[in-house]
Design a protein around this motif. Structure first.
Motif, PDB file in Angstrom:
ATOM      1  N   PRO A  63      -1.652  -0.870  -3.565  1.00  0.00           N
ATOM      2  CA  PRO A  63      -1.884   0.456  -4.127  1.00  0.00           C
ATOM      3  C   PRO A  63      -1.081   1.517  -3.388  1.00  0.00           C
ATOM      4  N   GLU A  64      -1.344   2.781  -3.678  1.00  0.00           N
ATOM      5  CA  GLU A  64      -0.582   3.868  -3.055  1.00  0.00           C
ATOM      6  C   GLU A  64      -0.642   3.831  -1.524  1.00  0.00           C
ATOM      7  N   GLY A  65      -1.785   3.454  -0.985  1.00  0.00           N
ATOM      8  CA  GLY A  65      -1.924   3.422   0.469  1.00  0.00           C
ATOM      9  C   GLY A  65      -1.507   2.122   1.111  1.00  0.00           C
ATOM     10  N   GLY A  66      -0.981   1.202   0.327  1.00  0.00           N
ATOM     11  CA  GLY A  66      -0.532  -0.074   0.859  1.00  0.00           C
ATOM     12  C   GLY A  66      -1.692  -1.022   1.149  1.00  0.00           C
ATOM     13  N   PHE A  67      -1.355  -2.187   1.699  1.00  0.00           N
ATOM     14  CA  PHE A  67      -2.358  -3.185   2.038  1.00  0.00           C
ATOM     15  C   PHE A  67      -2.869  -2.994   3.463  1.00  0.00           C
ATOM     16  N   ALA A  68      -4.101  -3.362   3.690  1.00  0.00           N
ATOM     17  CA  ALA A  68      -4.630  -3.430   5.046  1.00  0.00           C
ATOM     18  C   ALA A  68      -4.066  -4.688   5.711  1.00  0.00           C
ATOM     19  N   GLU A  69      -3.922  -4.659   7.022  1.00  0.00           N
ATOM     20  CA  GLU A  69      -3.374  -5.808   7.737  1.00  0.00           C
ATOM     21  C   GLU A  69      -4.217  -7.056   7.505  1.00  0.00           C
ATOM     22  N   ARG A  70      -5.528  -6.875   7.397  1.00  0.00           N
ATOM     23  CA  ARG A  70      -6.415  -8.004   7.138  1.00  0.00           C
ATOM     24  C   ARG A  70      -6.082  -8.674   5.810  1.00  0.00           C
ATOM     25  N   GLU A  71      -5.744  -7.880   4.815  1.00  0.00           N
ATOM     26  CA  GLU A  71      -5.408  -8.432   3.505  1.00  0.00           C
ATOM     27  C   GLU A  71      -4.125  -9.246   3.559  1.00  0.00           C
ATOM     28  N   ALA A  72      -3.154  -8.753   4.336  1.00  0.00           N
ATOM     29  CA  ALA A  72      -1.900  -9.503   4.487  1.00  0.00           C
ATOM     30  C   ALA A  72      -2.157 -10.841   5.174  1.00  0.00           C
ATOM     31  N   ASP A  73      -3.033 -10.832   6.187  1.00  0.00           N
ATOM     32  CA  ASP A  73      -3.359 -12.069   6.897  1.00  0.00           C
ATOM     33  C   ASP A  73      -4.044 -13.060   5.953  1.00  0.00           C
ATOM     34  N   GLU A  74      -4.937 -12.564   5.108  1.00  0.00           N
ATOM     35  CA  GLU A  74      -5.640 -13.430   4.161  1.00  0.00           C
ATOM     36  C   GLU A  74      -4.676 -13.999   3.118  1.00  0.00           C
TER      37      GLU A  74
END
Length: 254
Positions: A203-214
């Motif tokens: 989304p506009e604010g990008g992904f959280a680092e946790r989401e990238a790890d998942e």
């Protein structure tokens, strides 16, 4: 030549019927008359040249003149998973990515999604998004209409990764791997046949680092889109163009 998508049931032996808005478009906008030729598709790959026989307000009848061989679809199936952006930005994503060659759209909710998702309005929005995909497919002379799926939660999206040969997770903190470097060896290994690819955009604010790890743990390749930060509605278009270029669709390496 004007192109229209119809349901498979509207094909009958050597004739085809065009109904509803498309019929009104032929009669009122295009001023269609008996003898005019149009291209008709069933949305699943069948494309025919048809000659108008009757033009009424809500129904147009046409005779199939020729079965056409279409080569407008990409060799790779590329689906765009887009975290729901604000306003009508998803409509832009669907329209432009359909023109470029996307096969399907998978809206989803992520941690930084700003949109307040309302399930009660889902059906109406899906109808709107599907109509945009259809019109964009007609404009760009596609032979298939991209599927627009119901929005998923992030956990549901992760489970779909197993259905793809390659999942590209667009992330600005990608630790050096650029999208091209992830796509090129994959495209070169798939010189025969097709492949299913998923591009995941935040989304506009990008992904959280946790989401990238998942996502990485679920099999996705975490990849960047260059030195510049792209808008949520731009990233999918850029990634799709890169993939199709590297697969030889736009004069790339293959």
């Amino acid at each position: 030549m004007q192109r229209y998508f119809v349901e498979k049931e509207q094909f009958e032996n050597d004739t085809v019927r065009i109904l509803g808005e498309d019929a009104r478009h032929i009669g009122k906008v295009m001023r269609g008359r008996a003898g005019d030729e149009i291209i008709v598709c069933d949305g699943a790959g069948r494309v025919v040249l048809a000659e108008l026989e009757s033009v009424e307000a809500g129904e147009v009848g046409a005779k199939i003149v020729e079965e056409m061989k279409e080569t407008s679809e990409a060799r790779f199936r590329v689906d765009i998973a887009q975290s729901l952006p604000k306003g009508d930005k998803l409509e832009t994503v669907i329209q432009k990515c359909t023109e470029i060659g996307a096969s399907a759209f998978v809206p989803f909710l992520s941690e930084r999604t700003v949109v307040q998702y309302d399930a009660k309005k889902e059906e109406k929005r899906l109808q709107r998004w599907s109509k945009i995909a259809k019109e964009a497919a007609e404009q760009s002379h596609r032979s298939r209409i991209p599927d627009v799926r119901q929005p998923l939660t992030y956990k549901q999206l992760l489970k779909t990764f197993a259905n793809y040969d390659l999942v590209l997770f667009c992330y600005e903190k990608e630790n050096g791997l650029q999208l091209r470097d992830a796509v090129r060896p994959f495209a070169e290994s798939k010189t025969e046949g097709s492949a299913n690819v998923l591009v995941v955009v935040g989304p506009e604010g990008g992904f959280a680092e946790r989401e990238a790890d998942e996502a990485a743990a679920s099999g996705a390749k975490i990849a960047g889109l260059g030195k510049r930060i792209l808008r949520a509605e731009t990233a999918g278009m850029a990634a799709l163009a890169c993939i199709l270029y590297e697969s030889g669709e736009m004069g790339g390496n293959l």
